[in-house]
Design an enzyme around this catalytic site. Structure first.
Site, PDB file in Angstrom:
ATOM      1  N   ALA A 236       9.572  -0.026   4.801  1.00  0.00           N
ATOM      2  CA  ALA A 236       9.293   0.928   3.211  1.00  0.00           C
ATOM      3  C   ALA A 236       8.532   1.535   4.020  1.00  0.00           C
ATOM      4  O   ALA A 236       8.243   2.478   3.186  1.00  0.00           O
ATOM      5  CB  ALA A 236       9.644  -0.264   2.588  1.00  0.00           C
ATOM      6  N   GLY A 237       7.296   1.157   5.029  1.00  0.00           N
ATOM      7  CA  GLY A 237       6.048   1.757   5.284  1.00  0.00           C
ATOM      8  C   GLY A 237       5.124   1.951   4.185  1.00  0.00           C
ATOM      9  O   GLY A 237       4.721   1.792   3.597  1.00  0.00           O
TER      10      GLY A 237
ATOM     11  N   ASP B 237      -2.591  -1.184  10.895  1.00  0.00           N
ATOM     12  CA  ASP B 237      -2.834  -1.293   9.652  1.00  0.00           C
ATOM     13  C   ASP B 237      -3.202  -3.027   8.484  1.00  0.00           C
ATOM     14  O   ASP B 237      -3.889  -1.946   7.251  1.00  0.00           O
ATOM     15  CB  ASP B 237      -1.450  -1.218   8.607  1.00  0.00           C
ATOM     16  CG  ASP B 237      -1.055  -0.012   8.536  1.00  0.00           C
ATOM     17  OD1 ASP B 237      -1.242   1.490   8.553  1.00  0.00           O
ATOM     18  OD2 ASP B 237       1.112   0.215   7.830  1.00  0.00           O
TER      19      ASP B 237
ATOM     20  N   LYS C 249       0.540  -1.313  -0.313  1.00  0.00           N
ATOM     21  CA  LYS C 249       0.125  -0.513   0.189  1.00  0.00           C
ATOM     22  C   LYS C 249       0.656   1.130   0.137  1.00  0.00           C
ATOM     23  O   LYS C 249       2.162   1.203   0.386  1.00  0.00           O
ATOM     24  CB  LYS C 249      -0.893  -0.127   1.158  1.00  0.00           C
ATOM     25  CG  LYS C 249      -0.549  -0.228   2.491  1.00  0.00           C
ATOM     26  CD  LYS C 249       0.596   1.785   3.397  1.00  0.00           C
ATOM     27  CE  LYS C 249       0.573   1.406   4.252  1.00  0.00           C
ATOM     28  NZ  LYS C 249       1.561   2.376   4.996  1.00  0.00           N
TER      29      LYS C 249
HETATM   30  O1  C5P Z   1       0.126  -0.829  14.820  1.00  0.00           O
HETATM   31  P1  C5P Z   1       1.482  -1.750  14.670  1.00  0.00           P
HETATM   32  O2  C5P Z   1       2.001  -3.204  15.411  1.00  0.00           O
HETATM   33  O3  C5P Z   1       1.863  -1.772  13.170  1.00  0.00           O
HETATM   34  O4  C5P Z   1       2.099  -0.011  15.207  1.00  0.00           O
HETATM   35  C1  C5P Z   1       3.494   0.137  15.401  1.00  0.00           C
HETATM   36  C2  C5P Z   1       3.837   0.992  16.420  1.00  0.00           C
HETATM   37  O5  C5P Z   1       3.250   2.095  15.342  1.00  0.00           O
HETATM   38  C3  C5P Z   1       3.247   0.576  17.517  1.00  0.00           C
HETATM   39  O6  C5P Z   1       3.602   0.085  18.785  1.00  0.00           O
HETATM   40  C4  C5P Z   1       2.869   2.527  17.735  1.00  0.00           C
HETATM   41  O7  C5P Z   1       4.608   3.239  18.564  1.00  0.00           O
HETATM   42  C5  C5P Z   1       3.114   3.183  16.514  1.00  0.00           C
HETATM   43  N1  C5P Z   1       2.113   3.462  15.254  1.00  0.00           N
HETATM   44  C6  C5P Z   1       1.126   5.159  16.716  1.00  0.00           C
HETATM   45  N2  C5P Z   1       0.107   5.085  16.000  1.00  0.00           N
HETATM   46  C7  C5P Z   1      -0.642   4.403  15.027  1.00  0.00           C
HETATM   47  C8  C5P Z   1      -0.040   3.468  14.241  1.00  0.00           C
HETATM   48  C9  C5P Z   1       1.212   3.516  14.362  1.00  0.00           C
HETATM   49  O8  C5P Z   1       1.700   5.300  17.366  1.00  0.00           O
HETATM   50  N3  C5P Z   1      -1.686   4.642  14.798  1.00  0.00           N
END
Ligand code: C5P
Length: 292
Positions: free
Chosen positions: A104-105, A143, A19
């Site tokens: 990579a995001g 995501d 994405k």
């Molecule tokens: O949800 P996910 O495990 O992909 O998120 C990884 C890290 O990215 C989280 O622990 C948090 O530090 C950061 N994050 C955030 N705000 C979001 C998504 C991710 O701060 N909306």
């Protein structure tokens, strides 16, 4: 032996798309450590292939040996989540043919996990709705729920509130990623030290503009990502000089998405550079794409 033949007969091959974020606004920090965001997400033709089959033990293998294949991998987390939610009691064998660059995001890990949830549901008689899979998927990553849209969506909350949108016309897109990757928690933690960027944007207005083709291109995580990986400043400048109209970070980086056609080929040694197309799925089918 007959058991093994049975397992491979029902092997599924699924495309697992990356994405990009066309715009990404951080609207606040939250008490649970996450951040609220508002972002236009789009799945693209760059993607991995996943081969999925029922087996007598859980097993993940991958063409990229740098990828952990233990329980920390989101694919095996998705298998566990599916078992927990549905009472499904089989084991699963997965082969991942990785093409999406890591750190990579581009949502590669999240896409793989969402694809596995979809695949397991399909392999076991499609008893659960896409909406249910989407709801469960938020438990393993912010995501994931997006991938259960049809490929174009406006996402809010920590990413898990997904508003489906019709297809949008984008200018030509090229994904560029330097060798160095970025860690999402590190970029968000750097973002906290920089603070919110004040933007007077309204969700409904921004969605309407996007649907009319008046796209906004920005990413509030850029200053934090550029501090984490200062080379990105020079890389972005260099890409703009080759004639791209817009160059923005996707997600927490380190990949950049370039819009438009360059005058000259962006020569960046050892970089991942690929022209991509937006990719949408039809209702009730997973994403499909003929990989180059
Ligand atoms: O949800 P996910 O495990 O992909 O998120 C990884 C890290 O990215 C989280 O622990 C948090 O530090 C950061 N994050 C955030 N705000 C979001 C998504 C991710 O701060 N909306």
């Amino acid at each position: 032996m007959p058991k093994l033949i049975f397992f491979w007969v029902i092997m599924l091959t699924l495309f697992s798309p990356a994405k990009v974020n066309l715009f990404l606004r951080i609207t606040g920090s939250r008490s649970d450590g996450y951040h609220n965001l508002a972002s236009l997400f789009q799945t693209i033709s760059l993607g991995d292939l996943l081969y999925l089959a029922l087996s007598d033990k859980d097993e993940l293998t991958c063409n990229d040996l740098s990828i952990p294949t233990d329980a920390s991998n989101l694919i095996l987390k998705a298998v566990d989540l599916f078992r927990r939610k549905t009472g499904f009691c089989c084991n699963v064998k997965v082969y991942l043919d990785k093409k999406i660059p890591l750190q990579a995001g581009l949502g590669g890990g999240s896409s793989n996990a969402a694809t596995v949830l979809w695949g397991l549901n399909a392999l076991t008689g499609a008893q659960f709705s896409t909406k249910k899979l989407q709801e469960w998927s938020a438990e393993i990553g912010s995501d994931l729920p997006f991938f259960f849209s049809e490929g174009t969506a406006f996402c809010t909350g920590r990413g898990e509130i997904v508003q489906n949108l019709p297809k949008i016309n984008y200018p030509p897109m090229t994904v560029v990623k330097p060798k160095m990757g970025l860690s999402t928690p590190a970029v968000f933690s750097r973002f906290r030290t920089i603070g919110l960027i004040k933007r007077k944007m309204r969700d409904d207005e921004e969605i309407q503009n996007a649907l009319l083709g008046k796209l906004s291109f920005y990413n509030d995580l850029e200053p934090a990502a550029f501090q984490e990986l200062p080379d990105l400043v020079y890389i972005k400048e260099k890409l703009l000089k080759t004639g791209f109209q817009e160059v923005i970070l996707t997600g927490s980086g380190s990949a950049l998405v370039c819009f438009g056609e360059p005058h000259t080929h962006p020569f960046l040694e050892d970089f991942f550079i690929e022209k991509v197309e937006p990719l949408n799925r039809s209702a009730n089918c997973w994403y499909t794409c003929v990989r180059k």
